[in-house]
Design a protein around this motif. Structure first.
Motif, PDB file in Angstrom:
ATOM      1  N   TYR A 175      -3.718   3.934  -0.821  1.00  0.00           N
ATOM      2  CA  TYR A 175      -4.104   3.244  -2.052  1.00  0.00           C
ATOM      3  C   TYR A 175      -3.365   1.916  -2.151  1.00  0.00           C
ATOM      4  O   TYR A 175      -2.227   1.766  -1.672  1.00  0.00           O
ATOM      5  N   ASN A 176      -4.014   0.972  -2.786  1.00  0.00           N
ATOM      6  CA  ASN A 176      -3.418  -0.338  -3.043  1.00  0.00           C
ATOM      7  C   ASN A 176      -2.476  -0.252  -4.252  1.00  0.00           C
ATOM      8  O   ASN A 176      -2.771   0.415  -5.240  1.00  0.00           O
ATOM      9  N   ILE A 177      -1.326  -0.922  -4.144  1.00  0.00           N
ATOM     10  CA  ILE A 177      -0.384  -0.995  -5.263  1.00  0.00           C
ATOM     11  C   ILE A 177      -0.647  -2.302  -6.014  1.00  0.00           C
ATOM     12  O   ILE A 177      -0.350  -3.388  -5.488  1.00  0.00           O
ATOM     13  N   ILE A 197       1.390  12.135  -5.023  1.00  0.00           N
ATOM     14  CA  ILE A 197       2.783  11.743  -4.854  1.00  0.00           C
ATOM     15  C   ILE A 197       2.888  10.789  -3.670  1.00  0.00           C
ATOM     16  O   ILE A 197       2.247  11.005  -2.623  1.00  0.00           O
ATOM     17  N   ILE A 198       3.630   9.704  -3.821  1.00  0.00           N
ATOM     18  CA  ILE A 198       3.763   8.703  -2.753  1.00  0.00           C
ATOM     19  C   ILE A 198       4.718   9.233  -1.688  1.00  0.00           C
ATOM     20  O   ILE A 198       5.863   9.575  -1.978  1.00  0.00           O
ATOM     21  N   VAL A 199       4.228   9.298  -0.439  1.00  0.00           N
ATOM     22  CA  VAL A 199       5.055   9.814   0.651  1.00  0.00           C
ATOM     23  C   VAL A 199       5.361   8.750   1.711  1.00  0.00           C
ATOM     24  O   VAL A 199       6.150   8.992   2.630  1.00  0.00           O
ATOM     25  N   PHE A 208       0.840  -1.196   0.000  1.00  0.00           N
ATOM     26  CA  PHE A 208       0.000   0.000   0.000  1.00  0.00           C
ATOM     27  C   PHE A 208       0.879   1.251   0.000  1.00  0.00           C
ATOM     28  O   PHE A 208       2.027   1.221   0.445  1.00  0.00           O
ATOM     29  N   ALA A 209       0.312   2.332  -0.497  1.00  0.00           N
ATOM     30  CA  ALA A 209       1.039   3.605  -0.548  1.00  0.00           C
ATOM     31  C   ALA A 209       0.197   4.703   0.075  1.00  0.00           C
ATOM     32  O   ALA A 209      -1.004   4.802  -0.188  1.00  0.00           O
ATOM     33  N   GLU A 210       0.860   5.532   0.897  1.00  0.00           N
ATOM     34  CA  GLU A 210       0.231   6.750   1.425  1.00  0.00           C
ATOM     35  C   GLU A 210       0.524   7.861   0.422  1.00  0.00           C
ATOM     36  O   GLU A 210       1.684   8.116   0.066  1.00  0.00           O
ATOM     37  N   LEU A 228       8.832   5.624  -3.152  1.00  0.00           N
ATOM     38  CA  LEU A 228       8.699   6.896  -2.451  1.00  0.00           C
ATOM     39  C   LEU A 228       9.083   8.032  -3.377  1.00  0.00           C
ATOM     40  O   LEU A 228      10.112   7.980  -4.058  1.00  0.00           O
ATOM     41  N   GLY A 229       8.265   9.085  -3.424  1.00  0.00           N
ATOM     42  CA  GLY A 229       8.617  10.288  -4.158  1.00  0.00           C
ATOM     43  C   GLY A 229       8.233  10.307  -5.617  1.00  0.00           C
ATOM     44  O   GLY A 229       8.484  11.295  -6.305  1.00  0.00           O
TER      45      GLY A 229
END
Length: 814
Positions: A21-23, A51-53, A3-5, A33-34
């Protein structure tokens, strides 16, 4: 499954949070990241960029999530450390997550940044590649440059990322960032001569019939490569002629990315100078100190810049990058010349006058490691270096280091956080430290290094204070005191240059009616209009609105108008009357509209084409002219009388900095300071250049009245077009604020207001303000309360036409 924030690209504070969100499995290798992603958002799953943080594993998420649609970048736009920094800025300055990310992202519109695939140096060789790789190479070759995502869609290969990485590593392709709309990176065709073929042999191969080819071949006498466009334009020929020469193995046509540069002129080498004893002591102290934060308190002309240069040189030897910050006003050609002259094409220049194309190109080349040094104004602090070793903040006292737009960050505090994250050294330098900075040296947070002599061993200029009240009593109604006039005569007779400083542009301060007292004020702002004689108009220096000069008083009809106060335009006029043979130049924002204007004016001074320079704050620092022997400060009270607790400090700093422009050559300098407050401690201590006595007086008052550095302050300003709505909203929110403070038992918090702001109306917006003073131990709690009342719960404010501005430790409370 991971998962990604994600922080989404949306300015509204109502969605100021991270979304999970699910990857999908096919994006697992791309999601990092980034990087930027496209995700479905809201009830109708509208695709939006984010943007993935943060990355999370499967076990940490127990609720239903949506899938990421697409990953837009091959490599992160923003590093993990920059993400940590952005989060700190969000918490420290109470802005949104989206706003906190903005300074770290590439210049331009976040949504228009794209990764382009362009030809590499060995693209011409298609052999020894798989069929899948040949498809990629063919597309890139035919298109010259193609978007990463477009190429990915064409190839439809699950191993696309691996193929791209492999081709990039071998040099067949390059991945570069670009801005989709403005196409900031240019790919130019360069024609390279085959040096193994002699000129005569080339003539023989071409033959007598190919006249165009022979002309092109002749161009290569004395050079090995020429831009294709230049050849086509000069000889009025076509690309097919060049292709024919390439077929004959006479030339190679190569695609090359053209790098833009903001340094438009040749800069001579700036030779290394051997440090004197004082400079060496400071330099070695910083190099060997265990404390990463240092203050160089050095008088004007003490040689701080050479210390910076040699610290940067150390960093280069150790493979580390450096950031040199100067106030925008000090980013003069002299400053740039020293760094570029010493370090050449390793230096990037970042300032507000760069075009978007130049700014983005500089950012991209910093990120790829082409540049190792950045010289720039405040925002250059966020340059995307990979191995930062040094940050220098010159003229650290300048209020331009405080951002006035969200995020309203303090450059020094952000630099401290960056130095912690990067384990880099932070060096602050100034002749007039801010009270907060000097206090931190007293309590041991910073190491203090002092330079009390000029590097040239010339003495500081003498400062003569003139009480303008005495001049008036003696019948002198001129804007120049008798001694200033006489010293100007002497300086001109001796062939020297003069600087006259007044921190007020325009012709007069304001226009008033002598019959009824009416003052011409701006229709949009709570401020008097300034008269500009050159345009014969009244102008507001806040909103820029202009008005015709009334022929009679709008209030009483009287014709008796009188002007009060003076500006640089009036000073210039008086100088030209008194010294008609002297070459006079005015430098203020009315005259200097562009960086080219600024450079032209400074070149005129440097080339001795100007005898008298009249100007505002833009001439107060960063200038080094050996023939300037006299500085006249026309009215030192301009900043002293402002209703702001920092006014005495600004006055001391400005007087000291302006005075430092005199006597930088072989001739002793002289400063004439005109004032109506000759006994004020900021004037008396500036006269003797006694910073420590000024600091003692000023810090005692700050402590007594509870201002920084002894207490933190915050201002909350509500503003809008409807005066009643603003007043009601501020009064209601102030009660809510007080309730939270009482519940938390924060008895040390002082809440001043709500009151109309000192400038109640600006640009037709009415402004009400609350000022909070708090102990630093309560800083986190009070920020949480402010955030809760004015960000999270601002829906409780009944009127939807109200805007909110929160400023933590503002540089001014006006």
């Amino acid at each position: 499954m991971g998962f990604a924030e994600i922080i989404i690209d949306h300015k509204s504070s109502s969605v100021d949070k991270r979304f999970t969100y699910n990857i999908p499995s096919d994006l697992e290798n791309q999601a990092k990241l980034g990087v930027r992603v496209v995700v479905p958002f809201g009830r109708y799953n509208k695709p939006i960029m984010g943007i993935i943080v943060e990355m999370k594993d499967d076990s940490s998420i127990s609720y239903k999530t949506k899938d990421i649609i697409q990953v837009l970048d091959d490599k992160p736009l923003i590093s993990e450390k920059k993400i940590i920094l952005a989060n700190w800025i969000k918490e420290e300055y109470l802005c949104t997550g989206y706003e906190s990310m903005q300074p770290m992202l590439p210049p331009g519109d976040f949504r228009d940044i794209t990764t382009m695939v362009v030809p590499g140096e060995s693209l011409n060789n298609f052999n020894n590649h798989s069929e899948e790789e040949k498809i990629i190479l063919s597309e890139v070759s035919n298109a010259s440059k193609i978007e990463y995502t477009e190429l990915q869609n064409i190839c439809q290969n699950k191993d696309f990322n691996k193929l791209i990485s492999s081709l990039e590593e071998e040099g067949s392709i390059k991945l570069v960032l670009d801005i989709r709309k403005t196409s900031t990176s240019r790919v130019e065709k360069i024609v390279i001569r085959n040096q193994t073929v002699s000129f005569d042999k080339g003539v023989e191969i071409i033959g007598n019939s190919a006249k165009k080819q022979l002309k092109i071949w002749t161009l290569f006498k004395g050079t090995n490569e020429i831009a294709a466009n230049e050849i086509l334009k000069q000889l009025n020929t076509s690309l097919s002629v060049l292709k024919a020469m390439e077929t004959k193995n006479l030339v190679l046509i190569e695609n090359r990315i053209v790098n833009e540069t903001p340094v438009s002129k040749d800069i001579p080498e700036y030779l290394k100078i051997e440090l004197n004893t004082d400079q060496k002591r400071v330099y070695e102290g910083i190099c060997h100190s265990n404390n990463n934060i240092s203050l160089i308190h050095g008088i004007t002309g003490s040689g701080k810049t050479e210390i910076y240069l040699q610290l940067v040189e150390d960093m280069l030897r150790n493979g580390k990058d450096s950031i040199i910050l100067v106030p925008e006003i000090s980013l003069t050609p002299q400053t740039i010349d020293r760094f570029v002259g010493r370090f050449g094409n390793q230096v990037a220049i970042l300032h507000s006058k760069l075009t978007q194309l130049e700014r983005f190109d500089q950012w991209r080349r910093i990120k790829t490691g082409e540049y190792k040094i950045v010289v720039g104004a405040r925002s250059a602090l966020f340059a995307p270096f990979n191995n930062l070793g040094l940050i220098v903040i010159d003229e650290e006292h300048e209020n331009t280091y405080k951002s006035s737009n969200n995020p309203k960050y303090d450059t020094i505090d952000v630099a401290i956080r960056i130095s912690e994250l990067e384990n880099s050294k932070l060096v602050l330098g100034t002749a007039t430290p801010s009270i907060e900075t000097y206090y931190r040296t007293e309590i041991g947070e910073y190491s203090l290094y002092e330079l009390q002599n000029r590097a040239t061993r010339n003495s500081l200029p003498s400062i003569n204070v003139v009480d303008m009240r005495d001049e008036l009593q003696e019948g002198n109604r001129s804007i120049f005191s008798k001694i200033l006039y006489q010293e100007m005569v002497n300086a001109l007779d001796n062939g020297n240059q003069i600087i006259l400083f007044l921190n007020k542009r325009g012709y007069t301060g304001f226009i008033t009616c002598r019959s009824c007292g009416y003052v011409s004020k701006c229709d949009n702002c709570d401020i008097s209009l300034t008269y500009h004689k050159s345009t014969n108009r009244l102008r507001c220096h806040y909103c820029g609105d202009t008005h015709t000069l009334p022929s009679s008083c709008p209030a009483c009809g009287s014709n008796y108008f009188k002007s009060f106060g003076i500006g640089t335009e009036r000073v210039e006029e008086e100088v030209r009357k008194l010294f008609p043979d002297a070459k006079t130049l005015r430098m203020d924002s009315d005259m200097i509209k562009s960086r080219e204007d600024y450079e032209k004016a400074l070149d005129s001074m440097k080339n001795n084409e100007v005898d008298i320079l009249v100007g505002t704050q833009m001439i107060s620092k960063g200038l080094d002219f050996p023939r300037v022997t006299l500085v006249g400060i026309i009215a030192a009270d301009t900043t002293l009388n402002l209703p702001d607790f920092r006014s005495p400090e600004r006055t001391f700093q400005l007087v000291t900095q302006v005075a430092g422009r005199a006597g930088r050559g072989d001739i002793a300098g002289n400063v004439i300071l005109q004032t109506y407050n000759p006994d004020h401690y900021s004037i008396t201590t500036a006269m003797t250049n006694d910073y420590k006595l000024f600091y003692s007086n000023e810090s005692q008052l700050r402590k007594e009245f509870g201002y920084p550095p002894y207490k933190g302050i915050a201002t909350v300003t509500l503003f809008g077009k409807n005066q009643l709505h603003v007043k009601e909203s501020m009064e209601e929110s102030a009660l809510e604020l007080q309730k939270h403070i009482k519940n938390e038992k924060l008895v040390s918090i002082d809440v001043l207001g709500p009151n109309p702001a000192p400038l109640e109306r600006i640009n037709n917006n009415y402004r009400w303000q609350i000022l909070l003073k708090f102990g630093y131990n309560d800083s986190k709690l009070i920020k949480n309360i402010i955030n809760r009342v004015y960000n999270k719960d601002k829906g409780k404010i009944k009127h939807d036409d109200i805007k909110i501005s929160i400023d933590i430790n503002p540089s001014s409370i006006l």
